[in-house]
Write a protein that holds these residues in place. Structure first.
Motif, PDB file in Angstrom:
ATOM      1  N   VAL A 182       8.375   6.270  -2.425  1.00  8.22           N
ATOM      2  CA  VAL A 182       8.462   4.889  -1.933  1.00  8.22           C
ATOM      3  C   VAL A 182       7.064   4.273  -1.898  1.00  8.22           C
ATOM      4  CG1 VAL A 182      10.482   5.356  -0.512  1.00  8.22           C
ATOM      5  CG2 VAL A 182       8.219   5.510   0.505  1.00  8.22           C
ATOM      6  N   LEU A 183       6.993   2.991  -2.147  1.00  9.00           N
ATOM      7  CA  LEU A 183       5.754   2.233  -2.005  1.00  9.00           C
ATOM      8  C   LEU A 183       5.867   1.378  -0.755  1.00  9.00           C
ATOM      9  CD1 LEU A 183       3.038   0.988  -3.009  1.00  9.00           C
ATOM     10  CD2 LEU A 183       4.423  -0.685  -4.266  1.00  9.00           C
ATOM     11  N   VAL A 184       4.925   1.536   0.152  1.00 11.33           N
ATOM     12  CA  VAL A 184       4.895   0.713   1.363  1.00 11.33           C
ATOM     13  C   VAL A 184       4.188  -0.590   1.025  1.00 11.33           C
ATOM     14  CG1 VAL A 184       4.112   0.538   3.747  1.00 11.33           C
ATOM     15  CG2 VAL A 184       4.901   2.739   2.846  1.00 11.33           C
ATOM     16  N   SER A 185       4.939  -1.660   0.875  1.00 12.00           N
ATOM     17  CA  SER A 185       4.354  -2.927   0.449  1.00 12.00           C
ATOM     18  C   SER A 185       3.873  -3.792   1.610  1.00 12.00           C
ATOM     19  CB  SER A 185       5.357  -3.723  -0.402  1.00 12.00           C
ATOM     20  OG  SER A 185       6.619  -3.798   0.223  1.00 12.00           O
ATOM     21  N   LYS A 186       4.465  -3.605   2.809  1.00 17.62           N
ATOM     22  CA  LYS A 186       4.042  -4.430   3.944  1.00 17.62           C
ATOM     23  C   LYS A 186       4.453  -3.782   5.269  1.00 17.62           C
ATOM     24  CE  LYS A 186       2.536  -8.312   5.914  1.00 17.62           C
ATOM     25  NZ  LYS A 186       1.107  -8.722   5.898  1.00 17.62           N
TER      26      LYS A 186
END
Length: 219
Positions: A182-186
């Motif tokens: 997963v990419l933590v975008s905010k």
């Protein structure tokens, strides 16, 4: 060893591993769905058997004997989860429910056979470590809660710490599985929400989810 005792020491062990580390009799009672008086009575009986340390109004602490009992039950539970998941492709909620029943009916001999059949796995499908036959956890946990992950960083899901059906259904629908990236975008710190990107889909999760989804940095 009775099922009631096994469940009691397992609850103390698991609660002690959680962030709140709350093993007071009242909390264990809530975990098991019994009265506080029943939990206190059980704690006093197990203290007399050198399975735990009991002091009035204080958190319960397992002795070495109690810890071995707890880890033996945990080992069988997580091995059954791994077996059911691999063999029948059952949901994470269903394997937990069935393992709760099977763990108490499983000999050490059968647990060793299941482990060997599965290739002696280190983790179950939730990402929880599986103790070995000696009651030892040989892996190092470096995971953090998703709520504490840094923005613009990529992580691998390492643990899903729940037994709630709706939570697992949601995770299954959105690809939130052990080992997925997963990419933590905010991070919305004020509102305690986290925006992630997974499988090209953007999802916003509240603290109820991000506090029980654990991740490791994607090296």
């Amino acid at each position: 060893m009775s099922i009631a005792i096994e469940n009691f020491v397992k609850a103390i062990y698991k609660n002690g591993k959680r962030d709140k580390n709350d093993t007071k009799p009242g909390s264990i009672a809530k975990e098991l769905g019994i009265s506080s008086a029943a939990a206190t009575d059980m704690a006093q009986k197990l203290a007399a058997k050198d399975i735990l340390h009991y002091e009035k109004y204080q958190a319960l602490k397992l002795t070495e004997k109690g810890r071995k009992i707890a880890l033996n039950v945990v080992r069988k539970h997580r091995l059954w989860e791994s077996f059911l998941f691999k063999t029948f492709d059952m949901s994470l909620h269903d394997i937990h429910r069935e393992a709760e029943l099977l763990e108490h009916q499983t000999s050490n001999f059968l647990a060793d056979k299941i482990s060997a059949y599965l290739g002696n796995p280190k983790f179950d499908p939730h990402g929880d470590p599986i103790p070995n036959a000696n009651g030892e956890i040989t892996t190092t946990d470096t995971s953090i809660m998703l709520s504490n992950a840094k923005e613009s960083k990529t992580y691998v899901i390492s643990r899903l710490m729940s037994d709630d059906k709706e939570f697992f259904d949601f995770c299954s629908q959105h690809g939130l599985k052990f080992g997925n990236t997963v990419l933590v975008s905010k991070q919305f710190s004020k509102n305690k929400m986290t925006q992630i990107l997974i499988n090209n889909n953007t999802i916003i999760l509240n603290e109820d989810f991000t506090s029980i989804i654990y991740v490791n940095k994607n090296e």
